[in-house]
Write a protein that holds these residues in place. Structure first.
Motif, mmCIF file in Angstrom:
data_model
loop_
_atom_site.group_PDB
_atom_site.id
_atom_site.type_symbol
_atom_site.label_atom_id
_atom_site.label_comp_id
_atom_site.label_asym_id
_atom_site.label_seq_id
_atom_site.Cartn_x
_atom_site.Cartn_y
_atom_site.Cartn_z
ATOM 1 N N LEU A 108 26.717 20.893 37.124
ATOM 2 C CA LEU A 108 25.898 21.750 36.264
ATOM 3 C C LEU A 108 24.525 21.135 35.991
ATOM 4 O O LEU A 108 23.722 21.727 35.270
ATOM 5 C CB LEU A 108 26.619 21.977 34.925
ATOM 6 N N SER A 109 24.275 19.960 36.553
ATOM 7 C CA SER A 109 23.017 19.223 36.327
ATOM 8 C C SER A 109 22.793 18.922 34.856
ATOM 9 O O SER A 109 21.659 18.951 34.362
ATOM 10 C CB SER A 109 21.828 20.001 36.900
ATOM 11 N N ILE A 110 23.885 18.643 34.154
ATOM 12 C CA ILE A 110 23.805 18.275 32.742
ATOM 13 C C ILE A 110 23.904 16.752 32.643
ATOM 14 O O ILE A 110 24.916 16.168 33.029
ATOM 15 C CB ILE A 110 24.925 18.933 31.927
ATOM 16 N N PRO A 111 22.863 16.085 32.143
ATOM 17 C CA PRO A 111 22.919 14.624 32.035
ATOM 18 C C PRO A 111 23.907 14.190 30.954
ATOM 19 O O PRO A 111 24.157 14.915 29.988
ATOM 20 C CB PRO A 111 21.487 14.249 31.650
ATOM 21 N N TYR A 112 24.451 12.995 31.122
ATOM 22 C CA TYR A 112 25.418 12.490 30.156
ATOM 23 C C TYR A 112 25.267 10.983 29.992
ATOM 24 O O TYR A 112 24.654 10.290 30.813
ATOM 25 C CB TYR A 112 26.853 12.833 30.580
ATOM 26 N N GLY A 113 25.821 10.494 28.907
ATOM 27 C CA GLY A 113 25.775 9.071 28.627
ATOM 28 C C GLY A 113 26.814 8.726 27.583
ATOM 29 O O GLY A 113 27.665 9.544 27.243
ATOM 30 N N ALA A 114 26.738 7.505 27.065
ATOM 31 C CA ALA A 114 27.727 7.033 26.095
ATOM 32 C C ALA A 114 27.042 6.325 24.936
ATOM 33 O O ALA A 114 26.044 5.617 25.130
ATOM 34 C CB ALA A 114 28.723 6.090 26.770
ATOM 35 N N VAL A 152 23.875 23.698 25.360
ATOM 36 C CA VAL A 152 23.994 22.258 25.586
ATOM 37 C C VAL A 152 23.163 21.858 26.797
ATOM 38 O O VAL A 152 23.331 22.406 27.887
ATOM 39 C CB VAL A 152 25.469 21.850 25.800
ATOM 40 N N GLU A 153 22.292 20.886 26.601
ATOM 41 C CA GLU A 153 21.460 20.383 27.695
ATOM 42 C C GLU A 153 21.817 18.953 28.069
ATOM 43 O O GLU A 153 21.344 18.436 29.077
ATOM 44 C CB GLU A 153 19.987 20.469 27.298
ATOM 45 N N GLY A 154 22.661 18.302 27.259
ATOM 46 C CA GLY A 154 23.089 16.941 27.537
ATOM 47 C C GLY A 154 24.334 16.622 26.740
ATOM 48 O O GLY A 154 24.594 17.229 25.705
ATOM 49 N N VAL A 155 25.127 15.679 27.245
ATOM 50 C CA VAL A 155 26.381 15.304 26.583
ATOM 51 C C VAL A 155 26.437 13.786 26.420
ATOM 52 O O VAL A 155 26.161 13.037 27.360
ATOM 53 C CB VAL A 155 27.606 15.771 27.394
ATOM 54 N N LEU A 156 26.801 13.361 25.224
ATOM 55 C CA LEU A 156 27.034 11.953 24.936
ATOM 56 C C LEU A 156 28.499 11.769 24.556
ATOM 57 O O LEU A 156 29.063 12.602 23.852
ATOM 58 C CB LEU A 156 26.136 11.474 23.786
ATOM 59 N N GLY A 210 20.571 7.761 21.977
ATOM 60 C CA GLY A 210 21.209 8.398 23.132
ATOM 61 C C GLY A 210 20.445 9.619 23.590
ATOM 62 O O GLY A 210 20.259 9.836 24.802
ATOM 63 N N CYS A 211 20.004 10.436 22.660
ATOM 64 C CA CYS A 211 19.231 11.634 23.013
ATOM 65 C C CYS A 211 17.920 11.256 23.687
ATOM 66 O O CYS A 211 17.505 11.893 24.663
ATOM 67 C CB CYS A 211 18.958 12.472 21.760
ATOM 68 N N ARG A 212 17.265 10.218 23.167
ATOM 69 C CA ARG A 212 15.999 9.791 23.777
ATOM 70 C C ARG A 212 16.215 9.350 25.224
ATOM 71 O O ARG A 212 15.419 9.683 26.115
ATOM 72 C CB ARG A 212 15.382 8.642 22.969
ATOM 73 N N LEU A 213 17.285 8.606 25.468
ATOM 74 C CA LEU A 213 17.555 8.128 26.823
ATOM 75 C C LEU A 213 17.937 9.262 27.761
ATOM 76 O O LEU A 213 17.597 9.241 28.954
ATOM 77 C CB LEU A 213 18.668 7.078 26.793
ATOM 78 N N LEU A 214 18.635 10.271 27.231
ATOM 79 C CA LEU A 214 18.971 11.436 28.055
ATOM 80 C C LEU A 214 17.755 12.326 28.280
ATOM 81 O O LEU A 214 17.697 13.071 29.252
ATOM 82 C CB LEU A 214 20.068 12.271 27.389
ATOM 83 N N GLY A 215 16.809 12.280 27.340
ATOM 84 C CA GLY A 215 15.647 13.171 27.410
ATOM 85 C C GLY A 215 15.981 14.567 26.937
ATOM 86 O O GLY A 215 15.365 15.537 27.382
ATOM 87 N N ARG A 272 20.939 6.511 13.975
ATOM 88 C CA ARG A 272 20.133 5.831 14.997
ATOM 89 C C ARG A 272 20.796 5.747 16.375
ATOM 90 O O ARG A 272 20.120 5.980 17.396
ATOM 91 C CB ARG A 272 19.739 4.437 14.494
ATOM 92 N N PRO A 273 22.083 5.426 16.474
ATOM 93 C CA PRO A 273 22.681 5.406 17.816
ATOM 94 C C PRO A 273 22.646 6.764 18.504
ATOM 95 O O PRO A 273 22.389 6.857 19.712
ATOM 96 C CB PRO A 273 24.123 4.957 17.550
ATOM 97 N N PHE A 274 22.903 7.825 17.747
ATOM 98 C CA PHE A 274 22.873 9.172 18.322
ATOM 99 C C PHE A 274 21.459 9.531 18.787
ATOM 100 O O PHE A 274 21.269 10.079 19.877
ATOM 101 C CB PHE A 274 23.352 10.200 17.288
ATOM 102 N N HIS A 275 20.483 9.223 17.967
ATOM 103 C CA HIS A 275 19.101 9.536 18.330
ATOM 104 C C HIS A 275 18.664 8.745 19.558
ATOM 105 O O HIS A 275 17.944 9.268 20.422
ATOM 106 C CB HIS A 275 18.173 9.246 17.149
#
Length: 256
Positions: free
Chosen positions: A139-145, A20-24, A188-193, A183-186
């Protein structure tokens, strides 16, 4: 480990996820205890109209309203109802459950506006949320909603709930479609990078959140705080206390 910490940690049959590199996260009833606020707000708004209704029946109506027993919110997401329209359907159903006539159509807008003012002051995060976000920060893991509601409204909800630290936010309006559309999931991933396959989505809806995330190429874990979902998924959390441990416990995890 003290009892307070231990109480935040139990998980139900959750196995290690892949790297896991990011969490939404979902917002409503995942990060923010929207259900509790809705029940309290409904009781406040109906205190006069329901004064002669037995307590048990009042509570049943309040919970039906909060849980959307009318199924109106999905119709709103499908474009069949306006936001006010879905709320009006829920109000009418709740009043009907206690044998009362709902406020007339011309008064429902006023009822909804008063409810909004009240309930926004009751929005609050679940007690495990900040500890979970602190652990992800460490853990330096980016997150969002990613949420099935209007982005501006959900941004205000996060800020009023004390969760303004969540900077990445995708609403159904800005994504162009609600979950479980990919589309919403994608977005989110784009914004997290982060790559889709290395992004974990956590939510309380087995279909819109978990299956939607998996179908969109993400990983998904069901957060079942009330354990009342009927699902065969082995990816179930009872709260967010163990999320960081699940991530770091995977052999593919590499500390930043």
């Amino acid at each position: 480990m003290d009892n307070a910490t231990s109480a935040l940690n139990p998980i139900h049959g959750a196995r290690s996820v892949a790297r896991v590199e990011g969490v939404l996260f979902d917002i409503d009833d995942t990060l923010v205890d929207l259900n509790a606020a809705a029940v309290k707000g409904f009781h406040f708004l109906t205190s006069e109209d329901f004064k002669d209704v037995p307590g048990g029946l009042r509570e049943h109506a309040a919970r039906d309203y909060a849980d959307d027993g009318a199924g109106a919110y999905e119709r709103y997401m499908a474009g069949e109802l306006t936001f006010l329209g879905q709320r009006a359907e829920r109000i009418r159903r709740a009043y009907g459950l206690v044998g009362l006539d709902a406020p007339p159509a011309e008064a429902l807008g006023v009822w909804s506006a008063r409810y909004e003012d009240v309930v926004q002051g009751m929005w609050a995060p679940f007690p495990d949320v900040h500890d979970c976000l602190d652990a992800l920060d460490a853990l330096s893991i980016p997150y969002g909603a990613v949420s099935n509601n209007v982005e501006d409204y959900q941004r205000r909800k996060l800020e009023l709930s004390g969760l303004g630290r969540i900077e990445v936010l995708v609403g159904s309006d800005t994504a162009g479609a609600p979950k479980p559309d990919p589309r919403p999931f994608h977005a989110g991933c784009r914004l997290l990078g982060t790559a889709r396959g290395a992004t974990l989505y956590v939510g309380d809806n087995p279909v819109n959140d978990v299956q939607g995330a998996i179908d969109a190429g993400l990983q998904g874990i069901l957060l079942d705080r009330a354990p009342d979902h009927k699902t065969r998924s082995t990816e179930i959390l009872q709260n967010l206390g163990s999320l960081a441990a699940i991530i770091t416990g995977n052999p593919g995890f590499l500390a930043h």
